[in-house]
Design an enzyme around this catalytic site. Structure first.
Site, PDB file in Angstrom:
ATOM      1  N   HIS A  84       0.814  -1.212   0.000  1.00  0.00           N
ATOM      2  CA  HIS A  84       0.000   0.000   0.000  1.00  0.00           C
ATOM      3  C   HIS A  84       0.848   1.262   0.000  1.00  0.00           C
ATOM      4  O   HIS A  84       0.361   2.337  -0.370  1.00  0.00           O
ATOM      5  CB  HIS A  84      -1.018  -0.007   1.156  1.00  0.00           C
ATOM      6  CG  HIS A  84      -0.486   0.295   2.505  1.00  0.00           C
ATOM      7  ND1 HIS A  84      -0.197  -0.672   3.445  1.00  0.00           N
ATOM      8  CD2 HIS A  84      -0.202   1.469   3.110  1.00  0.00           C
ATOM      9  CE1 HIS A  84       0.216  -0.109   4.554  1.00  0.00           C
ATOM     10  NE2 HIS A  84       0.233   1.190   4.381  1.00  0.00           N
ATOM     11  N   ASP A 220       1.100  -7.693   2.147  1.00  0.00           N
ATOM     12  CA  ASP A 220       1.250  -6.246   1.976  1.00  0.00           C
ATOM     13  C   ASP A 220       2.727  -5.865   1.851  1.00  0.00           C
ATOM     14  O   ASP A 220       3.329  -5.331   2.777  1.00  0.00           O
ATOM     15  CB  ASP A 220       0.594  -5.518   3.156  1.00  0.00           C
ATOM     16  CG  ASP A 220       0.335  -4.056   2.848  1.00  0.00           C
ATOM     17  OD1 ASP A 220       0.874  -3.543   1.860  1.00  0.00           O
ATOM     18  OD2 ASP A 220      -0.424  -3.416   3.608  1.00  0.00           O
ATOM     19  N   SER A 646       4.061   2.381   8.277  1.00  0.00           N
ATOM     20  CA  SER A 646       3.767   1.392   7.246  1.00  0.00           C
ATOM     21  C   SER A 646       5.042   1.068   6.468  1.00  0.00           C
ATOM     22  O   SER A 646       5.719   1.970   5.975  1.00  0.00           O
ATOM     23  CB  SER A 646       2.707   1.927   6.285  1.00  0.00           C
ATOM     24  OG  SER A 646       1.467   2.025   6.916  1.00  0.00           O
TER      25      SER A 646
END
Length: 711
Positions: A84, A220, A646
């Protein structure tokens, strides 16, 4: 001497901290002597974690694209980050004919790697404490403007002293609500190329349904490579550039782990507000965030309608939609978590203790009215807070407003230029800018977005704070306003550039709307300058008093997009009756069997590649299987992270990569405001799953061979 005493007090509290709470500045690791982290499993010395004079852990961690984290995993500049985080770049490199976002992409040799336009990574070179230097020039009698001017002037000097004539980027940041100051020296690399990404059905498996939820089964991750010039220096993209030789890269561990095992995360957490008062939290969850949630959902609905009808639009708006959807769910979850966990009531208890301390004779003059002043501030600015949230989503998603303002300024500069050579060069620059802005622009979508967002703003913003110009507009006419504007499409903007007309520009209805709104916004901001300045003083004094009123409590700085380290352990969550765990009996991990069990053929969120299903059926896990026989996918830890983390590496005590952090859990979405010790978890993608997808699924084993693998 006073400063030294303060540092010693802070060091003592730092040593006594809980292992899981706090995002700590890297240079503070040097003060870890005597810490019991070694007993918990840390094998690295402070110098091996953060060093200025030799390679250390910090040299393997980068800020990725300004809003995420990534880590170097080979001596050839290879890096891992989240899928992402790379989503926007992957989408930008995709077309309906070569749809890397949907189908995945893997460069089988370096010449096939795809330059990611506009992407850069930032390495931390060093940081240092300049609190004494700056605070020695400040005092509490100064106005907020005087204080800002002094801080800005001193910061510029510090930047000049450390930039080495532009070689480095230097920033000075305040911490602890403006009570302390540190500077950071960075080096930015701008030639970054996409090496590999799993298909969206792996990288975004679970979609919005599973976002912020556990259990997760999401691959991810994405893979990029950093390039430099022949001497290892930053350089713009060139086919002559070479893979960067980083000072340090992380070994990747295939070793199993279990709940209670020591782990740590390093990254660039974006923003927390752990020291916000109960008044601020009340405004946030009862006024500001509901506005954000409603406005973002309106924008999502517009995008989704057009994305579902056209694959090119779906690709062009995929990153914007994903970002809006992520924060839409986060803000909604934060409201729920704050109310469920009693966060406001807990803050009120802290404030009661603070006020008792503040009312003592020795403290009353400076601190006695701080909390009441902050309460008054939120009461007086409540409507403005609501307006800001509707406006933020309007200007972010209704692109016609910022496009009209930005391009009109360029057009005016072009028309005013009298030098022929400069005018020709400026025209090239503007033409390039227009091409970039409208490259993946859907005029029909944007016309509907403008109408929807302006209509919502006009309906929902309190009269005490709205921009008057937006209330004189008939939203039903906005379609025609946008269609007939100079800024309607790339073609219309280019046509104006080729035949500019100042009178036509001044008559443009869309530009009038945008300019009038901008004027309203500036005038509204001016009304609040004095209130905001007074609040900044109160906010600084509040934290100063909070620390003094709790001499035995540890305080860590709020996150502000600077590199931090957080310590913790592999962890579990209690099982919930409303969740399907697909056979997992120890709730700290998920496996590929659970992923396949969620499979729904053709579903936008839960589809899977047939190859993955077939490999799982054969139990073809290779060296990446856990000794228990399963292929791990995601796992939990109890680290204190937030947005910006992230892509951060989660490492074992040896500094070996065991996974990538990519999410938090819905039970603790109030985590940016308060650390929920019982509930707050980090969701990570297991490094073994990452390598399995690269090697066994994608057939890109040459990338694994490039890494340092620890078995």
């Amino acid at each position: 001497m006073k400063r030294l005493l303060l540092l010693c007090t802070f060091l003592l509290s730092f040593i006594q901290m809980r292992a899981d709470e706090g995002m700590w500045l890297m240079m503070l690791v040097k003060r870890l002597n005597g810490q019991d982290l070694q007993k918990k499993g840390l094998k690295l010395t402070a110098e091996e974690i953060y060093s200025v004079n030799q390679s250390s852990l910090k040299d393997a961690i980068v800020q990725f694209g300004g809003g995420c984290t990534a880590e170097m995993v080979s001596k050839e500049g290879l890096l891992f980050t989240n899928h992402h985080c790379g989503y926007g770049q992957i989408a930008a490199l995709s077309t309906p004919e070569k749809d890397h976002l949907t189908n995945g992409f893997w460069a089988m040799k370096k010449s096939e790697e795809l330059p990611a336009k506009g992407l850069s990574v930032r390495f931390l070179v060093r940081m240092d404490d300049v609190t004494q230097r700056i605070n020695s020039k400040l005092n509490n009698a100064m106005s907020a403007k005087e204080r800002r001017d002094i801080i800005e002037a001193e910061s510029k000097l510090i930047q000049q002293e450390n930039s080495e004539n532009g070689k480095y980027v230097v920033t000075v940041r305040d911490f602890y609500n403006g009570n302390e100051f540190y500077y950071f020296v960075y080096q930015d690399y701008k030639d970054v190329r996409l090496v590999g990404t799993p298909p969206n059905s792996i990288g975004k498996f679970g979609g919005d349904t599973d976002n912020w939820e556990w259990p997760r089964h999401t691959g991810d991750f994405s893979v990029f490579r950093v390039y430099s010039d022949a001497n290892g220096n930053p350089a713009e993209y060139s086919p002559n550039n070479v893979p960067l030789k980083p000072k340090h890269h992380l070994p990747v561990s295939l070793k199993p782990f279990k709940p209670g095992d020591f782990s740590m995360i390093v990254g660039y957490p974006g923003r927390t507000n752990r020291y916000m008062t109960s008044y601020g939290i009340d405004q946030l969850v009862n006024k500001d965030y509901p506005a954000w949630v409603e406005a973002s959902k309106t924008a999502m609905d517009v995008m989704k309608w057009y994305m579902d009808k056209d694959q090119a639009t779906k690709l062009n708006y995929a990153s914007q939609y994903a970002s809006v959807a992520n924060y839409w769910k986060n803000r909604a979850g934060t409201i729920e978590s704050v109310n469920k966990n009693g966060t406001i009531q807990d803050k009120q208890k802290v404030e009661e203790v603070y006020q008792q301390w503040a009312e003592k004779e020795a403290n009353r003059e400076l601190y006695g009215n701080v909390l009441s002043d902050m309460k008054d501030y939120y009461a007086q600015t409540s409507a403005r807070g609501i307006e800001r949230n509707y406006a933020a989503q309007m200007t972010r998603n209704a692109k016609y407003i910022p496009y009209a303002i930005n391009l009109s300024s360029m057009f005016k500069s072009y028309m005013a230029e009298s030098d022929a050579a400069k005018k020709a060069e400026l025209k090239k620059t503007i033409a390039s800018r227009i091409s970039s802005m409208y490259e993946k622009f859907n005029p029909a979508l944007e016309q509907q977005m403008l109408k929807a967002m302006v209509s919502l703003y006009a309906q929902k913003v309190p009269a005490a704070a709205y921009a008057p110009s937006l209330y004189t507009i008939n939203p039903a006419l906005l379609d025609d306003v946008a269609k007939n504007s100079i800024f309607a499409t790339e073609a219309s903007a280019m046509a104006f550039l080729n035949n500019p007309d100042a009178e036509k520009l001044s008559r443009d209805a869309l530009l009038k709307i945008a300019n009038n709104y901008a004027t309203d916004s500036r005038q509204a901001a001016d009304k609040y300058v004095e209130l905001d300045d007074k609040f900044s003083v109160s906010n600084r004094l509040f934290f100063d008093g909070l620390r003094k009123s709790h001499p035995n409590k540890e305080f860590y700085p709020d996150a502000n997009s600077t590199m931090r380290i957080t310590f913790g352990k592999i962890s579990t969550l209690p099982f919930r009756d409303d969740r399907n765990y697909h056979g997992v009996t120890n709730n700290f991990y998920t496996d590929l069997d659970g992923t396949v069990a969620k499979y729904k053929k053709g579903d936008e969120e839960f589809d899977l590649p047939q190859r993955l299903i077939d490999l799982n059926a054969k139990r073809d896990y290779g060296q990446y299987a856990d000794p228990a026989g399963y292929l791990p996918v995601n796992f939990l830890s109890d680290h204190d992270i937030t947005g910006g983390n992230s892509g951060s590496p989660i490492m074992n005590g040896n500094g070996e990569l065991i996974g990538l952090a990519f999410d938090g859990n819905s039970e603790a979405l109030s985590g940016d405001i308060v650390f929920e010790e019982e509930w707050q978890k980090t969701i990570n993608v297991d490094a073994r799953y990452v390598l399995w997808v690269i090697d066994k699924f994608a057939g890109a084993g040459h990338l694994v061979e490039e890494m340092t693998i620890v078995k």
